[in-house]
Enzyme design. Structure first.
Site, PDB file in Angstrom:
ATOM      1  N   HIS A   1      -2.119 -10.498   1.941  1.00 60.87           N
ATOM      2  CA  HIS A   1      -1.205  -9.366   1.736  1.00 60.87           C
ATOM      3  C   HIS A   1      -1.032  -8.518   3.007  1.00 60.87           C
ATOM      4  CE1 HIS A   1       0.540  -5.681   0.177  1.00 60.87           C
ATOM      5  NE2 HIS A   1      -0.586  -5.040   0.408  1.00 60.87           N
TER       6      HIS A   1
ATOM      7  N   HIS B   1      -4.004  -1.674   6.624  1.00 64.88           N
ATOM      8  CA  HIS B   1      -3.587  -0.561   5.768  1.00 64.88           C
ATOM      9  C   HIS B   1      -4.395  -0.405   4.485  1.00 64.88           C
ATOM     10  CE1 HIS B   1      -1.178  -3.549   3.478  1.00 64.88           C
ATOM     11  NE2 HIS B   1      -1.217  -2.667   2.501  1.00 64.88           N
TER      12      HIS B   1
ATOM     13  N   GLU C   1      -9.058   1.923   1.688  1.00 65.74           N
ATOM     14  CA  GLU C   1      -8.880   1.992   0.247  1.00 65.74           C
ATOM     15  C   GLU C   1      -9.721   0.944  -0.495  1.00 65.74           C
ATOM     16  OE1 GLU C   1      -7.171   4.057  -1.607  1.00 65.74           O
ATOM     17  OE2 GLU C   1      -7.258   3.004  -3.518  1.00 65.74           O
ATOM     18  N   ASP C   2      -9.692  -0.284  -0.018  1.00 64.83           N
ATOM     19  CA  ASP C   2     -10.234  -1.389  -0.816  1.00 64.83           C
ATOM     20  C   ASP C   2     -11.524  -2.025  -0.289  1.00 64.83           C
ATOM     21  OD1 ASP C   2      -8.176  -1.174  -2.611  1.00 64.83           O
ATOM     22  OD2 ASP C   2      -6.898  -2.627  -1.585  1.00 64.83           O
TER      23      ASP C   2
ATOM     24  N   ASP D   1       4.595  -2.483   2.763  1.00 64.54           N
ATOM     25  CA  ASP D   1       3.569  -2.753   1.751  1.00 64.54           C
ATOM     26  C   ASP D   1       4.226  -2.931   0.382  1.00 64.54           C
ATOM     27  OD1 ASP D   1       0.985  -2.739   0.474  1.00 64.54           O
ATOM     28  OD2 ASP D   1       1.281  -0.607   0.010  1.00 64.54           O
TER      29      ASP D   1
ATOM     30  N   ASP E   1      36.704  -8.951  -5.235  1.00 65.05           N
ATOM     31  CA  ASP E   1      36.263  -9.196  -3.863  1.00 65.05           C
ATOM     32  C   ASP E   1      34.753  -9.342  -3.832  1.00 65.05           C
ATOM     33  OD1 ASP E   1      36.275  -6.679  -4.832  1.00 65.05           O
ATOM     34  OD2 ASP E   1      36.943  -5.708  -3.016  1.00 65.05           O
TER      35      ASP E   1
HETATM   36 MN    MN Z   1      -1.207  -2.873   0.291  1.00 64.58          MN
END
Ligand code: MN
Length: 744
Positions: free
Chosen positions: A48, A72, A76-77, A139, A259
């Site tokens: 990711h 990024h 957080e993870d 992201d 169109d």
């Molecule tokens: Mn992410």
């Protein structure tokens, strides 16, 4: 999964001086930190951040941003910390990753009050450094590309949030590249049926017009080359979502969408844009209301281009956008484009080395070129952040075009006016200034002359036409949405209404008296006031117009000895019009269609159709003539507001009258075309009252027709269904003609 060297090469391809070591370091750090984590798809989690970095490389952003993409999700993870990232990658990247961490799990469309607080956090993070937004959007884009692995319920919530907030935000920042793909994915999730229908239609049209695309590109290329204009032409099929939006915005049926291709002429310089424009306009007829020059007046997200629609080489409408290469880049990439994205201006003050992410630093450092109007928009939001607005207020002020229940419109100079969704140009006018609202007489929406009661959509540019001395119409109160407009209209129209009624009452009296051979004079009325129990002439005249006193009573009071039984009969007839009796709006209801009786009649040249907006014009010696509000002839009276009378229809379900609508049809010269048109009109339950050919050319015929319809709804159905015929190029309602006016 993209390999390390592939990513580095991708960046080096557009930036040979990029910091290779930084990219390698970030790749390895992220890879180690995310370790064995898996995504919902079963892929290694680190795939990711790599894809996010690759998307940022697609935007040709610098190595710092691409590295941030790789990192990024680490704070957080994983067990990574801000301190560690600062130590390895420096304070700049540390601040960016932390900014992203803060906004990683914000729920932006929840029903709770947290919504406003969360939106504030998002803008606060963006305001510190615009690169946070770029990475966040990349992201979200990758998450949307892989959304199928997410549970259906969560999928819809994320798609809605993306459609409501991130896609418009990308658009607001001019990054069409992001906006379009985000919208397409969300549309697929949120509106399966509509998308399916549109795709089927596109497929069918495709089969009809397979070669058209290449053909037109060739013709345009040749034209430009012959004229020595150096340019490239791109043709592309429109996206289902943009077709859907067009249907919504202009409330046209799918059948009417003819169109499906859009063409771009991309030149080397601005002069060539106008040369190319001159070339296509000389060669093919243009559709006047579709012409827009966003080169001289850029849109507020920095978008610049000329838009025009021509009746092209195959007699089909063709939409053209003409812009330079540089404009094209800004149009596609917005603040991420090279013209607007400047590498070294992130720091608040380069000398002190203060970094944008520093906690001590105030929001408002310059993240992109100051010339960018997208940036100016962002600055305004940041200002309101600095003003310390309460979250709810901030939310109100900041919704901008991000929320579906709002319409964010612009003045021609680019000032943003936030309105409730479905607000009208009148609301817009009052929002700009009360005086503008009070004197507005017309408007243009996106350059097209439109009705004042039109509904505004996000992004509309609204130009209000004012006329000195003009006054608000009481009927406006019925369709404006904002409280400001409502109260202003009420205030300004009360007195005016009275004046108008008095005027109308006097016109009615003069006309009636003439029939009775009584000479009207104010003195005669004054003498009769006490009999009729009114205090002033004006009060009496208003009552007459409002039907609160019968004309018969007035006539008897003024000239009791002069009337004979024929006169009384005539006066009894004059009650037909039921003026004012059931009016809720102060506008005068029109019920009857006893067209040429009495002092109120329909315009013969511009006959109104039941249900459409109408207006009365007081004409000396003729009484009141009723026009559709769009009738050209009304322009003559624009400077004389005292002649205007507000009228509304007051028809019952059971009223079955016919109304005549003169129309002009431009149709292809094809065998059987007329028969097809007549059949369709009959099928719609309409009568053809009158019809003749106005002109015949080898390719097009112009046909004049008077059709009879039940009401405006009936007329619109007829018009829409005629428009679905491939032989019809154009159809419009026109002024009535006489047979003598044929120009064959
Ligand atoms: Mn992410």
């Amino acid at each position: 999964m993209m390999r390390q060297y592939e990513l580095v090469e991708k960046v080096l391809a557009y930036d040979p001086n990029a910091d290779e070591a930084l990219l390698n370091k970030a790749y390895i750090y992220g890879y180690k930190k995310h370790g064995t984590q898996k995504r919902a798809s079963g892929d290694p989690y680190f795939s990711h951040p790599i894809e996010v970095a690759a998307i940022l490389a697609d935007l040709k952003l610098d190595a710092t941003v691409v590295a941030t993409g790789l990192l990024h999700d680490t704070i957080e993870d994983t067990d990574a910390t801000r301190e560690e990232i600062d130590e390895i990658f420096g304070n700049e990247i540390g601040a960016l990753v932390q900014g992203l961490t803060k906004i990683s799990n914000l729920k932006l469309i929840s029903r709770e009050t947290a919504q406003s607080e969360n939106l504030k956090k998002l803008f606060f993070a963006i305001s510190k450094d615009i690169r946070v937004l770029l990475v966040k959007l990349a992201d979200r884009l990758h998450n949307m590309r892989t959304i199928n692995f997410v549970k259906p319920e969560k999928r819809i919530r994320i798609a809605q949030e993306t459609m409501d907030i991130y896609a418009p935000l990308a658009g607001r920042m001019g990054i069409q590249f992001f906006r379009e793909e985000l919208e397409d994915i969300c549309f697929r999730i949120l509106n399966v049926d509509a998308r399916h229908t549109i795709l089927n239609r596109l497929q069918a049209m495709h089969e009809d017009e397979e070669d058209l695309l290449a053909n037109i590109v060739d013709i345009l290329n040749k034209k430009l080359k012959d004229a020595g204009v150096s340019a490239r032409v791109i043709g592309r099929e429109k996206r289902p979502y943009s077709i859907f939006r067009k249907m919504e915005r202009q409330s046209i049926s799918l059948e009417k969408i003819s169109d499906i291709f859009a063409f771009r002429i991309i030149t080397k310089n601005e002069d060539d844009c106008y040369r190319a424009l001159g070339l296509v306009h000389t060669e093919w007829p243009m559709v006047p209301e579709r012409f827009k020059d966003f080169i001289s007046i850029p849109k507020s997200n920095d978008y610049r281009s000329i838009h025009t629609t021509i009746i092209g080489p195959t007699r089909k409408r063709i939409e053209l956008q003409i812009r330079t290469e540089e404009m094209h880049e800004v149009n596609e990439y917005g603040i991420a484009s090279h013209a607007l994205y400047k590498e070294n201006i992130y720091t608040n003050n380069p000398k002190t080395g203060a970094m944008p992410g520093d906690e001590t630093e105030k929001p408002g450092s310059v993240p992109v070129s100051e010339e960018s109007s997208a940036f100016k928009w962002l600055s305004q939001i940041i200002e309101s952040l600095e003003d310390g607005d309460a979250p709810e207020q901030f939310f109100e002020h900041t919704k901008l075009e991000l929320f579906a229940d709002q319409a964010f419109c612009f003045t021609p100079k680019g000032r943003l006016i936030a309105l409730p969704k479905h607000a009208t140009p009148i609301d817009f006018a009052y929002a700009v200034h009360t005086d503008i609202g009070n004197t507005c007489v017309g408007c243009k929406i996106n350059g097209i002359t439109s009705r004042l009661r039109s509904r505004l959509n996000n992004g509309d540019e609204v130009e209000i036409i004012t006329s000195k001395g003009s006054l608000p119409q009481a009927i406006w109160e019925n369709f404006v949405l904002t409280g400001k407009a409502k109260s202003a209209i009420r205030r300004a129209s009360r007195e005016e209404r009275k004046k108008q009624y008095a005027h109308l009452g006097k016109e009615m009296l003069i006309r009636i008296f003439k029939k009775l051979k009584i000479k009207y004079s104010d003195d005669k009325l004054t003498a009769a006031l006490s009999v009729l129990a009114f205090k002033s002439i004006d009060d009496l005249l208003v009552a007459i117009a409002r039907n609160e006193v019968r004309l018969k009573q007035v006539a008897i009071a003024v000239a009791p000895t002069l009337l004979d039984s024929k006169d009384i009969d005539f006066l009894n007839q004059q009650t037909h019009f039921e003026l004012g009796a059931s009016s809720k709006t102060n506008a005068i209801p029109i019920r009857g269609v006893s067209q040429n009786l009495g002092f109120i009649r329909f315009s013969k040249k511009y006959p109104p159709i039941a249900g459409e907006r109408i207006v009365g014009i007081i004409k000396k010696g003729e009484g009141i003539i009723i026009y559709p509000i769009d009738a050209d002839e009304l322009e003559i009276f624009e400077d004389q507001p005292d002649l205007w009378v507000d009228l509304v229809w007051d028809l019952d379900e059971g009223d079955k009258n016919w109304f005549t609508a003169p129309i002009e049809i431009t149709l292809l010269n094809e065998v059987g075309a007329l028969a097809r048109i007549s059949t369709l009109i009959a099928d719609q339950g309409c009568n053809i009252w009158n019809s003749f050919m106005l002109s015949k050319e080898t390719d097009f015929h112009h046909l004049y027709m008077e059709v009879e319809v039940r009401d405006i709804h009936h007329f619109n159905i007829l018009k829409n269904s005629l428009q679905t015929l491939s032989i019809i190029d154009d159809i419009k309602r026109v002024a009535g003609r006489k047979f003598g006016e044929i120009t064959l």
